[in-house]
Design a protein around this motif. Structure first.
Motif, PDB file in Angstrom:
ATOM      1  N   ILE A  66       2.217   3.732 -10.393  1.00 42.73           N
ATOM      2  CA  ILE A  66       1.999   4.998  -9.706  1.00 42.73           C
ATOM      3  C   ILE A  66       2.855   5.079  -8.444  1.00 42.73           C
ATOM      4  N   ARG A  67       3.334   6.251  -8.162  1.00 44.85           N
ATOM      5  CA  ARG A  67       3.965   6.553  -6.872  1.00 44.85           C
ATOM      6  C   ARG A  67       2.961   7.415  -6.119  1.00 44.85           C
ATOM      7  N   TYR A  68       2.471   6.886  -4.999  1.00 43.47           N
ATOM      8  CA  TYR A  68       1.426   7.570  -4.240  1.00 43.47           C
ATOM      9  C   TYR A  68       2.059   8.528  -3.239  1.00 43.47           C
ATOM     10  N   ASP A  86      -1.643  13.488  -3.615  1.00 39.99           N
ATOM     11  CA  ASP A  86      -1.390  13.474  -5.048  1.00 39.99           C
ATOM     12  C   ASP A  86      -0.719  12.156  -5.403  1.00 39.99           C
ATOM     13  N   PHE A  87      -0.568  11.898  -6.678  1.00 33.92           N
ATOM     14  CA  PHE A  87       0.180  10.728  -7.121  1.00 33.92           C
ATOM     15  C   PHE A  87       0.967  11.091  -8.366  1.00 33.92           C
ATOM     16  N   GLN A  95       1.703   2.188  -0.429  1.00 33.34           N
ATOM     17  CA  GLN A  95       1.749   2.400  -1.879  1.00 33.34           C
ATOM     18  C   GLN A  95       0.716   1.523  -2.583  1.00 33.34           C
ATOM     19  N   LEU A 150      -9.326   7.857  -9.521  1.00 26.10           N
ATOM     20  CA  LEU A 150      -8.535   7.430  -8.368  1.00 26.10           C
ATOM     21  C   LEU A 150      -8.533   8.510  -7.292  1.00 26.10           C
ATOM     22  N   PRO A 157      -3.490   1.455  -4.097  1.00 22.63           N
ATOM     23  CA  PRO A 157      -4.730   2.166  -4.438  1.00 22.63           C
ATOM     24  C   PRO A 157      -5.957   1.392  -3.956  1.00 22.63           C
ATOM     25  N   TRP A 184      -5.865   6.031  -1.598  1.00 25.77           N
ATOM     26  CA  TRP A 184      -4.654   5.224  -1.620  1.00 25.77           C
ATOM     27  C   TRP A 184      -3.933   5.353  -0.296  1.00 25.77           C
ATOM     28  N   SER A 185      -2.963   4.477  -0.095  1.00 24.77           N
ATOM     29  CA  SER A 185      -2.113   4.521   1.089  1.00 24.77           C
ATOM     30  C   SER A 185      -0.708   4.909   0.654  1.00 24.77           C
ATOM     31  N   VAL A 186      -0.210   5.985   1.224  1.00 25.10           N
ATOM     32  CA  VAL A 186       1.159   6.402   0.937  1.00 25.10           C
ATOM     33  C   VAL A 186       2.126   5.396   1.560  1.00 25.10           C
ATOM     34  N   SER A 226     -10.849   1.357   1.520  1.00 28.51           N
ATOM     35  CA  SER A 226      -9.673   1.946   2.156  1.00 28.51           C
ATOM     36  C   SER A 226      -9.723   1.773   3.672  1.00 28.51           C
TER      37      SER A 226
END
Length: 77
Positions: free
Chosen positions: A15-17, A21-22, A53, A45, A55, A48-50, A62
């Protein structure tokens, strides 16, 4: 008895966070929490942290990770 993460079509997604959105870059049915290692179905899901990256299973995990990565957040002013 197989669970939903087992079997021929069940694999970990890549996944690209993004902000809010992802984007799935490699198909799969789940990702693993960066802290606990637990499987998180893609349809569940939410955290997450952008920047990192990564989850997370839930909001508590988190927040814990954010505090671990930024110890200054522990200080009260």
């Amino acid at each position: 008895m197989m669970n939903r993460f087992e079997g021929p079509g069940a694999r970990e997604a890549r996944i690209r966070y993004l902000d809010g959105d992802f984007q799935v870059t490699s198909p799969g049915s789940f990702v693993r929490c960066a802290v606990t290692g637990e499987s998180i179905p893609l349809d569940e899901l939410k955290y997450w942290s952008v920047a990192r990256q990564e989850p997370y299973r839930d909001a508590a995990v988190s927040l814990s990770r954010e505090i671990d990565m930024n110890p200054d957040l522990r200080k009260r002013t």
